[in-house]
Design an enzyme around this catalytic site. Structure first.
Site, PDB file in Angstrom:
ATOM      1  N   GLU A   1       0.829  -1.219   0.000  1.00 22.19           N
ATOM      2  CA  GLU A   1       0.000   0.000   0.000  1.00 22.19           C
ATOM      3  C   GLU A   1       0.859   1.264   0.000  1.00 22.19           C
ATOM      4  O   GLU A   1       1.778   1.407   0.808  1.00 22.19           O
ATOM      5  CB  GLU A   1      -1.015   0.028   1.151  1.00 22.19           C
ATOM      6  CG  GLU A   1      -2.037   1.171   1.021  1.00 22.19           C
ATOM      7  CD  GLU A   1      -2.746   1.227  -0.328  1.00 22.19           C
ATOM      8  OE1 GLU A   1      -2.153   1.767  -1.278  1.00 22.19           O
ATOM      9  OE2 GLU A   1      -3.890   0.722  -0.450  1.00 22.19           O
TER      10      GLU A   1
ATOM     11  N   ASP B   1      -6.931   0.051  -3.796  1.00 20.14           N
ATOM     12  CA  ASP B   1      -7.996   1.049  -3.934  1.00 20.14           C
ATOM     13  C   ASP B   1      -8.702   0.911  -5.289  1.00 20.14           C
ATOM     14  O   ASP B   1      -9.293   1.858  -5.785  1.00 20.14           O
ATOM     15  CB  ASP B   1      -7.417   2.456  -3.762  1.00 20.14           C
ATOM     16  CG  ASP B   1      -6.282   2.736  -4.749  1.00 20.14           C
ATOM     17  OD1 ASP B   1      -6.051   1.891  -5.654  1.00 20.14           O
ATOM     18  OD2 ASP B   1      -5.641   3.786  -4.619  1.00 20.14           O
TER      19      ASP B   1
END
Ligand code: AHR
Ligand code: AHR
Length: 481
Positions: A205, A281
């Site tokens: 991430e 995402d």
């Protein structure tokens, strides 16, 4: 024993096991994946030929005959029920399908054989991807886990992010350390390895990591075996990247050490959802092909993974031809519409657009040349073809926003892939159908006399299901000029 039997024997059982090509437990006889047929939206499961065996591809070939199919579910073979389905919209991107979902993979995009038996992988084009935000038993917080995936090392790009593994449960970027997934591709926006890529990296991430440094780690090599075993695993303040040729030989370790030296990655904050083909995402610009992969409970030993690699090699992945209708490279051809033979309409350039126009031996020479194409080896894949304009040498048919254009070859990877088309028997039973290599459910189609890379009942206006099979079938002959 299958890969998940080997992980269980090593004390690190599979908590997710996904494959469209084979059973990953020696006793597994359940469904591998679900097809949705575009002609009538009915669904069918594909199972292994036998316990622990290769997928029964005949089920797919029969069910999808004369139409197109999508892979709408990839079943979890572990007892956890962690099936993968089309990914929902996320913080970074919506998909193009109804409700903002990403597209599903076309069922025929990645044909292979396993020990001579035909099977199909999962061909992920940009804006496609799978997810399970309610997965059970996947590592959370700083918990230990391992994962492997077998991929096509020649199918990748530089966009974010072709991933398989652990991600956020809400499809949003919730911060550093909230993911731990295998990444494969040539994205160098965050980190990179040696050379130009592609690389196996870890998506943790807000960063693709190749080692302890946030940017480049030259110990992580460019790697592109046609069949590629990729591994990422992590436990408190330790993680590793491993990889190797999935068709022969052993694994190498490309990194094994501390968490990256940046804030938020030690301890980790894993959330335990599962993604395939997208970022945490839902960044969905990447492409790649997935054949099989698992996630484990606990940190697998190198020895266990080495045994899994031996099992993958013993499965004998091999390529099979992408085009089933032969065209002679160097020959010149014309392609006639099959919906209305009397009107004698041919695929022809009109400036940079590609139309179907009525052409005959009495048409002027320039129009006849505009309806004539030189067959070239596919610029983006040697099993397929590119079509060079006879009237504008050096220019090829390519798609752009799925509209067909005739453009000069700019030498880019994107141009090469957009200009590559594979052949199969005409979907309406006549002639040849010609599908896009990088979007395999998109076929060269005429619609209102203009041509497109169109899918059957897809989200673009020219994807209209009415007349689809007829409008994607072409009679190929010697060139008019
Ligand atoms: O870490 C790289 C990417 O950054 C993640 O996959 C995504 O969630 C974010 O945009
Ligand atoms: O035609 C679809 C895509 O549109 C092409 O792959 C890309 O070049 C353009 O963005």
């Amino acid at each position: 024993a299958g890969p998940c039997d080997i992980y269980a024997a090593g004390g690190t059982a599979c908590v997710a096991a996904h494959s469209t090509t084979r059973a990953l437990y020696s006793a597994y006889t359940g469904p591998l994946y679900q097809l949705t047929r575009k002609s009538d939206n009915t669904k069918k499961d594909v199972k292994p030929l036998a316990a622990g065996g290769v997928a029964n591809a005949t089920i797919q070939d029969d069910f999808c005959k004369s139409t197109t199919c999508l892979i709408t579910t990839i079943y979890d073979q572990s007892s956890k029920g962690n099936h993968l389905t089309q990914a929902p919209a996320g913080g970074a991107a919506k998909g193009p399908e109804a409700g903002g979902y990403d597209s599903a993979a076309p069922a025929t995009g990645a044909p292979v054989t396993l020990d001579g038996v035909k099977a199909y992988g999962v061909f992920i084009a940009p804006k496609s991807g799978y997810r399970n935000n309610n997965a059970k038993g996947i590592a959370v917080k700083d918990g230990p886990e391992g994962m492997y995936a077998v991929l096509d090392g020649t199918h990748y790009n530089g966009a974010c992010c072709f991933d398989y593994g652990n991600a956020e449960t809400n499809s949003q970027d919730t911060g550093n350390g909230h993911m731990e997934a295998i990444y494969f591709g040539s994205c160098s926006f965050w980190g990179s390895g040696a050379g130009k890529g592609p690389w196996i990296m870890a998506d943790l991430e807000n960063g693709l990591f190749s080692g302890v440094n946030t940017k480049q780690n030259t110990g992580n090599p460019t790697i592109s075996s046609r069949f590629l075993t990729t591994i990422v695993k992590g436990k408190p303040n330790v993680w590793a990247i491993r990889g190797g040729n999935a068709a022969s030989g052993t694994l190498s370790t490309f990194y094994d050490g501390k968490r990256p030296n940046a804030n938020g990655y030690n301890p980790m904050s894993k959330e335990g959802a599962i993604i395939l083909g997208i970022g945490g995402d839902n960044s969905n610009g990447a492409q790649g092909t997935f054949y099989e992969g698992v996630m484990t409970s606990g940190y697998p030993s190198d020895d266990t993974e080495n045994k899994v690699q031996a099992d993958i090699v013993a499965a004998k992945y091999a390529t099979t031809k992408l085009s089933t209708i032969a065209l002679t490279v160097g020959s010149s051809i014309s392609l006639q519409d099959t919906t209305d033979a009397l009107s004698k309409r041919y695929i022809s350039s009109a400036g940079s657009t590609v139309k179907v126009q009525a052409v005959s031996s009495s048409s002027n020479t320039s129009l006849q040349q505009e309806a004539s194409w030189i067959v070239r080896t596919g610029l983006g894949h040697g099993d397929c073809f590119s079509f060079e304009s006879k009237s504008e040498r050096g220019s090829y048919i390519r798609h752009y926003n799925f509209e067909l254009q005739v453009q000069p070859n700019d030498g880019s990877k994107q141009f090469a892939e957009d200009a590559t088309f594979c052949t199969e028997a005409g979907l309406n039973g006549q002639g040849t159908s010609i599908r896009s290599w990088n979007y395999p459910d998109r076929y060269l189609r005429h619609y209102n006399n203009t041509t497109y890379a169109a899918s059957n009942g897809g989200y673009m206006h020219f994807d209209d299901a009415a007349m689809f099979n007829n409008e994607v079938s072409w009679e190929i002959s010697a060139a008019l000029a």
